[in-house]
Each structure stands twice: as structure tokens, then as C-alpha cells.
Design a protein around this motif. Structure first.
Motif, PDB file in Angstrom:
ATOM      1  N   MET A  24       0.837  -1.210   0.000  1.00 18.13           N
ATOM      2  CA  MET A  24       0.000   0.000   0.000  1.00 18.13           C
ATOM      3  C   MET A  24       0.870   1.257   0.000  1.00 18.13           C
ATOM      4  O   MET A  24       1.786   1.375   0.812  1.00 18.13           O
ATOM      5  CB  MET A  24      -0.864  -0.065   1.275  1.00 18.13           C
ATOM      6  N   TYR A  25       0.554   2.175  -0.906  1.00 13.86           N
ATOM      7  CA  TYR A  25       1.317   3.433  -1.001  1.00 13.86           C
ATOM      8  C   TYR A  25       0.358   4.611  -0.826  1.00 13.86           C
ATOM      9  O   TYR A  25      -0.673   4.678  -1.499  1.00 13.86           O
ATOM     10  CB  TYR A  25       1.998   3.521  -2.379  1.00 13.86           C
ATOM     11  N   VAL A  26       0.701   5.514   0.075  1.00 12.72           N
ATOM     12  CA  VAL A  26      -0.139   6.697   0.305  1.00 12.72           C
ATOM     13  C   VAL A  26       0.708   7.948   0.073  1.00 12.72           C
ATOM     14  O   VAL A  26       1.761   8.118   0.709  1.00 12.72           O
ATOM     15  CB  VAL A  26      -0.701   6.704   1.749  1.00 12.72           C
ATOM     16  N   CYS A  27       0.274   8.804  -0.844  1.00 14.14           N
ATOM     17  CA  CYS A  27       1.043  10.029  -1.117  1.00 14.14           C
ATOM     18  C   CYS A  27       1.082  10.914   0.124  1.00 14.14           C
ATOM     19  O   CYS A  27       0.045  11.241   0.698  1.00 14.14           O
ATOM     20  CB  CYS A  27       0.433  10.800  -2.277  1.00 14.14           C
ATOM     21  N   GLY A  28       2.279  11.269   0.508  1.00 13.09           N
ATOM     22  CA  GLY A  28       2.455  12.050   1.734  1.00 13.09           C
ATOM     23  C   GLY A  28       2.563  13.534   1.447  1.00 13.09           C
ATOM     24  O   GLY A  28       2.476  13.969   0.298  1.00 13.09           O
ATOM     25  N   PRO A 234      -3.641  15.916 -11.900  1.00 13.28           N
ATOM     26  CA  PRO A 234      -2.890  15.030 -12.782  1.00 13.28           C
ATOM     27  C   PRO A 234      -1.973  14.040 -12.061  1.00 13.28           C
ATOM     28  O   PRO A 234      -1.444  13.125 -12.703  1.00 13.28           O
ATOM     29  CB  PRO A 234      -2.023  16.016 -13.575  1.00 13.28           C
ATOM     30  N   HIS A 235      -1.768  14.203 -10.732  1.00  8.94           N
ATOM     31  CA  HIS A 235      -0.680  13.446 -10.092  1.00  8.94           C
ATOM     32  C   HIS A 235      -0.782  11.934 -10.299  1.00  8.94           C
ATOM     33  O   HIS A 235       0.162  11.304 -10.790  1.00  8.94           O
ATOM     34  CB  HIS A 235      -0.620  13.805  -8.605  1.00  8.94           C
ATOM     35  N   HIS A 236      -1.921  11.350  -9.933  1.00  8.87           N
ATOM     36  CA  HIS A 236      -2.010   9.886 -10.026  1.00  8.87           C
ATOM     37  C   HIS A 236      -2.117   9.404 -11.475  1.00  8.87           C
ATOM     38  O   HIS A 236      -1.604   8.345 -11.831  1.00  8.87           O
ATOM     39  CB  HIS A 236      -3.178   9.374  -9.173  1.00  8.87           C
ATOM     40  N   GLU A 237      -2.779  10.199 -12.299  1.00  8.55           N
ATOM     41  CA  GLU A 237      -2.853   9.856 -13.731  1.00  8.55           C
ATOM     42  C   GLU A 237      -1.428   9.791 -14.297  1.00  8.55           C
ATOM     43  O   GLU A 237      -1.091   8.869 -15.046  1.00  8.55           O
ATOM     44  CB  GLU A 237      -3.663  10.948 -14.448  1.00  8.55           C
ATOM     45  N   ASN A 238      -0.600  10.737 -13.915  1.00  5.90           N
ATOM     46  CA  ASN A 238       0.773  10.781 -14.415  1.00  5.90           C
ATOM     47  C   ASN A 238       1.624   9.652 -13.828  1.00  5.90           C
ATOM     48  O   ASN A 238       2.480   9.089 -14.506  1.00  5.90           O
ATOM     49  CB  ASN A 238       1.409  12.145 -14.120  1.00  5.90           C
ATOM     50  N   GLU A 239       1.380   9.347 -12.559  1.00  2.47           N
ATOM     51  CA  GLU A 239       2.106   8.218 -11.957  1.00  2.47           C
ATOM     52  C   GLU A 239       1.820   6.931 -12.720  1.00  2.47           C
ATOM     53  O   GLU A 239       2.726   6.131 -12.977  1.00  2.47           O
ATOM     54  CB  GLU A 239       1.656   8.015 -10.503  1.00  2.47           C
ATOM     55  N   ILE A 240       0.534   6.729 -13.076  1.00  4.18           N
ATOM     56  CA  ILE A 240       0.163   5.516 -13.820  1.00  4.18           C
ATOM     57  C   ILE A 240       0.907   5.494 -15.156  1.00  4.18           C
ATOM     58  O   ILE A 240       1.494   4.485 -15.543  1.00  4.18           O
ATOM     59  CB  ILE A 240      -1.369   5.468 -14.055  1.00  4.18           C
TER      60      ILE A 240
HETATM   61 ZN    ZN Z   1       2.241  10.780  -4.993  1.00  2.00          ZN
END
Ligand code: ZN
Ligand code: AMP
Length: 506
Positions: A24-28, A234-240
Motif C-alpha cells: 500500500m502506497y499513500v502520497c504524503g 494530474p498526479h495519479h494519472e501521471n504516476e500511472i
Molecule cells: Zn504521490
């Protein structure tokens, strides 16, 4: 168990990649100031999800980063005339104090962006090699049009986005092939922290950090990726886009997003200036009240912050705490089941439970174990215990339904009501203790401490430390953490030194 997945926009059955394990990863947070209570919402709700997954028997590898290089950190450093590192280290330490107060357990790993630059350079290079990224005068961009699935998380139409985002172009970005391309690496400006790379002396973009840290500490494919809903695009879209193009595999199975904490129905945020820091709130309320307030709503529902709602949370929490101390009082003033009225020497309730259940102290036993052990309860008392157990099922059903903490708390209240109306000093210590443990245990899964603070004798502290060492040796980290938390709640800090574990009272 079912969880709502932003990717599919529906609740899905939760099946982990590896049986019994959750990655599990949670953006801090970006650390340039004290965190506000909006930032505390993902910390609290996903810490609760982690605790519940552990309660269900999963081993959870929980990673949450600190973003310690960013424009805002640099601006704050310039304002104070100190280094960016000084700013980020200061606010990481402050954030950790707030987390501890809110009973948010430290992650398995808290990586920091500035310590993972090599991994970022390597991932960017792979993306360039695979033609998913390109360098223009030292700035590296991601070529979004090449990733056919771009937009799948935020459910955005690329053509709309493309036409809409032309106006978002910032000066200097007109060299991009496409307005939706985003920065992976940028050259330094005067006075900024920088690292050397094949493209320029500079620093990474924000999105690449999480792709790299998630891969390094959890692997290419993970079970849960989480954060506030503002991170979907855009953060998670870009991470994907980065992770899937680099690794050639799906990145995260379940994407979980908390709704905003609002004030007057507007998102609490630093930029709007309508925020309260956790520190400010803790001057007025106990940290447990803030945690309870956050969990009183489902994590996907917007939550409006107000003094009235905080006062209501305080009263509600006190009702549970009072019920627990009443039960403690009843335990002191009731008899053990076998010895009731006999005048024989009475064993303590926990001694008795221990005798019946392999020398494990009563506090470690679940209500189910207790009901199964039945340790000498009369038939009517067993019935009361089974009645109490029904609320545990209700609690689990609520949490199994996309971590519905609001309904889980409602189940705790029903149990409290049940305890208040079914138990008196006429009952046996064993029954009262079992019901008390049930309330304390369910609240504990939510990270809520409802027991009166008791003074631990030095010998008890040392016994717990020995048990913690043994648990760590046996790789039972959940139990080891639980003991550390239990000691922390009583104001006892553990220090790992070369000569072994030392401890001190706050
Ligand atoms: Zn993040
Ligand atoms: P930031 O430091 O802005 O990157 O935020 C850290 C985390 O807090 C992210 O997961 C954000 O989505 C989350 N967050 C920020 N403001 C709020 C808010 N008002 N309500 C809920 N979550 C928030």
C-alpha cells in the motif's frame, strides 16, 4: 471485503496480488509548513484502513513519502535565508509529532524524494529509451499521447483535456510536443538545490517521485495506492503513465481517494488561507477528538469542519470513554464467576482467562476466543456475551464495506448502549472484562484510545519490552508495534541503543 476503486468507479471485491499481503502506497505531504487538518484526513483514514487490514490478518507493507524538494519548500527557504533541507527536515519532524499525537502509526517506510534521485534518473532514462519521454534543452517531458490509456483514472477525455490545457501552458513550456506532456526533470534555476543528470543539473518533477519510491519499496505492481481526491488528476494519472510505460505492468490494483475536509463547503487549503493546523486544533481539543471527528464520516464523503461538529465528536467520544471506565469500576466491584459469593480467594479476571487460554493475557484475546473459551460463564452470561459479539460482526461488516468507519462507530455505540443496559456489578468479572475489552478492541482497530490512562509499574514496562523484543524476533511486527503504541499511549518512549532497549517516561 469490498473497496471503491476510482479506476473502475465502483466497489470491487478486495483480492490481493499475494495472498495475505497488502502493498500500500499513500502520497504524503510536501513539507514546507505545519500540516493542516485537511492533510491529516488522508493520514488518519488510510492509517485506519491499514489497521483494519491488519486486524483481518493481512501483513501490510505501508509506504508513505515525504516530498522534500519542491517550489514551495525552496520559496520558504529563501524567505528564511536557510537551506531547503533545513526547512524540509524541520517540517518532517513536526509532521511526525502530529502523526504520533493523532495515533497515526509510522509507515513501514517513509522515503524522502531527495534520497531517491538515482532511482528517478534511472526511470526517466528507461522512459526515454522506450520513447515515452524526450529531452528538450535539459528539460525532460513525458510523451502522454504515446500512452494510450492516459486518462483512465480520472475518466477524462483526452481531446477535451488537450484543447482545455493549452491555456495552462506556462512560459518556457512551449517547447512541449503536446500540451498534456508533463515534466519529469527540469534544469535548476539560480540558488535551487540540484543534482547532476544526463540531461542537466536539475531536479525531478513531482510525479516521478511516487512512481520510483513505490517501485523501490513495494515492487512494480501494488495493491492499493491512495491519497486525497485532488491527486487523481494530474498526479495519479501521471504516476500511472510513468510506471506502466516503464514497467510494462499495471501499476496499482485499487485506487482509493478521500474526499476533502471543507470549511464552509470549500476545500481547506493553504492557498485559500482557510485552514487550521493540526497544532492549532490540538490546543483546544484532545487529539483523539480530532481522530474521532475524521472517522465519523465515510472517507469518500466531504466533511465540513466546524466547532459544533468537533464538540459533538468530543461528547460522543466521552460517552464511549465513560462506558469503559464504568466497566472498569464494575470489574473492580464484581465477583469472579466461580467464586461469586463463595468467600473463597478470588483469582483476578485476567488470571482466570489466562489459565483457560494458554497463558495469553486477557487483553490479547478477541471476544470470539473468549466466547469459545467460555471460562465458567453461566448460561445467561454467555448469552450476554454472544449478544455483545454480534456488534463485532456489525463493525466488521461496516468496515468490509469500503472502510465505512461511520457505520463502524455506530456499531460501537450500539455495543456501548448494550453494555450500559445489560451489565452491573452483579455480573461476573469475566463477562464485564470481556465486554470492556470488546469496546476497547473495536475502538483500537480505528486507532481510538478509549481506556483511562493507567500508571504502569516499572516491572510491567520491562515485561512488555521483553515481549516486544520476542515479537520482533518472531517477525510479529504487528504485535511489536501494538506494544510500542500501548507504551506510547502511557507516555513511555522506547529508545533502541547499542546496549539494548532503554525507556523513559514523558
Ligand atoms: Zn504521490
Ligand atoms: P499536499 O501536501 O498538498 O500534497 O497534501 C498532502 C495530502 O493531503 C494529499 O493526499 C492531499 O490530497 C491531502 N489534502 C490536502 N488538503 C486536503 C483537504 N482539505 N481535505 C482532504 N485531504 C486534503
Amino acid at each position: 471485503m469490498r473497496v471503491y476503486n476510482t479506476l473502475s468507479k465502483r466497489k470491487e471485491e478486495f483480492v490481493t496480488l499475494e495472498p495475505g499481503k497488502v502493498k500500500m502506497y499513500v502520497c504524503g505531504p510536501t513539507v514546507y509548513n505545519l500540516i493542516h487538518i485537511g492533510n491529516a484526513r488522508p493520514m488518519i483514514v488510510f492509517d485506519t484502513a491499514r489497521r483494519y487490514l491488519e486486524h483481518k490478518g493481512y501483513e501490510v507493507n505501508y509506504v508513505s513519502n515525504f516530498t522534500d524538494v519542491d517550489d514551495k519548500i525552496i520559496a520558504k527557504a529563501n524567505e528564511e535565508g536557510v537551506s531547503s533541507q533545513e526547512i524540509s527536515e524541520r517540517y518532517i519532524a513536526e509532521c511526525q509529532k502530529d502523526m504520533e499525537a493523532l495515533n497515526v502509526r509510522p509507515a513501514t517506510t517513509h522515503p524522502r524524494a531527495t534520497q531517491e534521485i538515482d532511482g528517478m534518473i534511472a526511470m526517466i532514462q528507461t522512459l526515454i529509451d522506450k520513447d515515452y519521454a524526450y529531452d528538450v534543452d535539459g528539460t525532460v517531458y513525458f510523451r502522454t499521447r504515446k500512452f494510450k490509456e492516459y486518462g483512465k483514472l480520472s475518466h477524462k477525455n483526452l481531446d477535451d483535456l488537450r484543447s482545455g490545457s493549452r491555456s495552462l501552458l506556462v512560459t518556457g513550456e512551449d517547447q512541449k510536443e503536446d500540451p498534456l506532456d508533463f515534466v519529469l526533470w527540469k534544469p535548476k534555476k539560480e540558488g535551487e538545490p540540484s543534482w547532476s543528470s544526463p540531461w542537466s543539473d536539475g531536479r525531478p518533477g513531482w510525479h516521478i517521485e511516487c512512481s520510483v519510491m513505490s517501485k523501490k519499496y513495494l515492487g512494480e505492481e501494488i495493491d492499493i495506492h491512495a491519497g486525497g481526491e485532488d491527486l487523481i488528476f494530474p498526479h495519479h494519472e501521471n504516476e500511472i503513465a510513468q510506471s506502466e510505460c516503464c514497467n510494462g505492468k499495471p501499476f496499482a490494483k485499487y485506487w482509493l481517494h478521500n474526499a476533502f475536509l471543507n470549511i464552509d463547503n470549500r476545500k481547506m487549503s493553504k492557498s485559500l488561507g482557510n485552514f487550521f493546523t493540526v497544532r492549532e486544533i490540538l490546543e483546544k481539543y484532545d487529539a483523539q477528538v480530532l481522530r474521532f471527528f475524521m472517522l465519523s464520516a465515510h472517507y469518500r464523503s466531504p466533511l465540513n469542519f466546524s466547532a459544533d461538529l468537533m464538540d459533538a465528536a468530543k461528547n460522543a467520544l466521552e460517552r464511549i470513554q465513560n462506558a469503559v471506565s464504568n466497566l472498569s469500576y464494575l470489574v473492580e466491584n464484581s465477583s469472579t464467576s466461580e467464586n461469586a459469593g463463595s468467600g473463597m480467594e478470588k483469582a483476578s479476571a485476567s488470571e482466570k482467562v489466562a489459565a483457560k487460554t494458554d497463558n495469553i493475557p486477557a487483553s490479547d484475546k478477541t471476544i470470539s476466543d473468549m466466547a469459545d473459551a467460555n471460562y465458567g460463564l453461566t448460561a445467561p452470561e454467555q448469552k450476554i456475551l454472544v449478544g455483545a459479539k454480534a456488534f463485532e460482526t456489525k463493525f466488521d461488516e461496516a468496515m468490509d464495506d469500503d472502510f465505512n468507519t461511520a457505520d463502524a462507530i455506530a456499531a460501537v455505540f450500539e455495543l456501548v448502549k448494550y453494555a450500559n443496559s445489560n451489565l452491573s456489578a452483579d455480573n461476573s468479572k469475566e463477562l464485564i472484562l470481556a465486554v470492556r475489552e470488546e469496546i476497547v478492541g473495536l475502538c483500537g482497530i480505528l486507532g481510538l484510545i478509549v481506556e483511562e490512562k493507567e500508571e504502569l509499574l516499572d516491572a510491567d514496562v520491562e515485561a512488555l519490552i521483553v515481549e516486544r523484543q520476542a515479537a520482533r524476533k518472531a517477525r510479529n511486527f504487528a504485535r511489536a508495534d501494538e506494544i510500542r503504541d500501548q507504551l506510547a499511549a502511557l507516555g513511555i518512549t522506547l529508545l533502541d541503543t547499542r546496549e539494548g532497549v532503554k525507556w523513559k517516561r514523558a
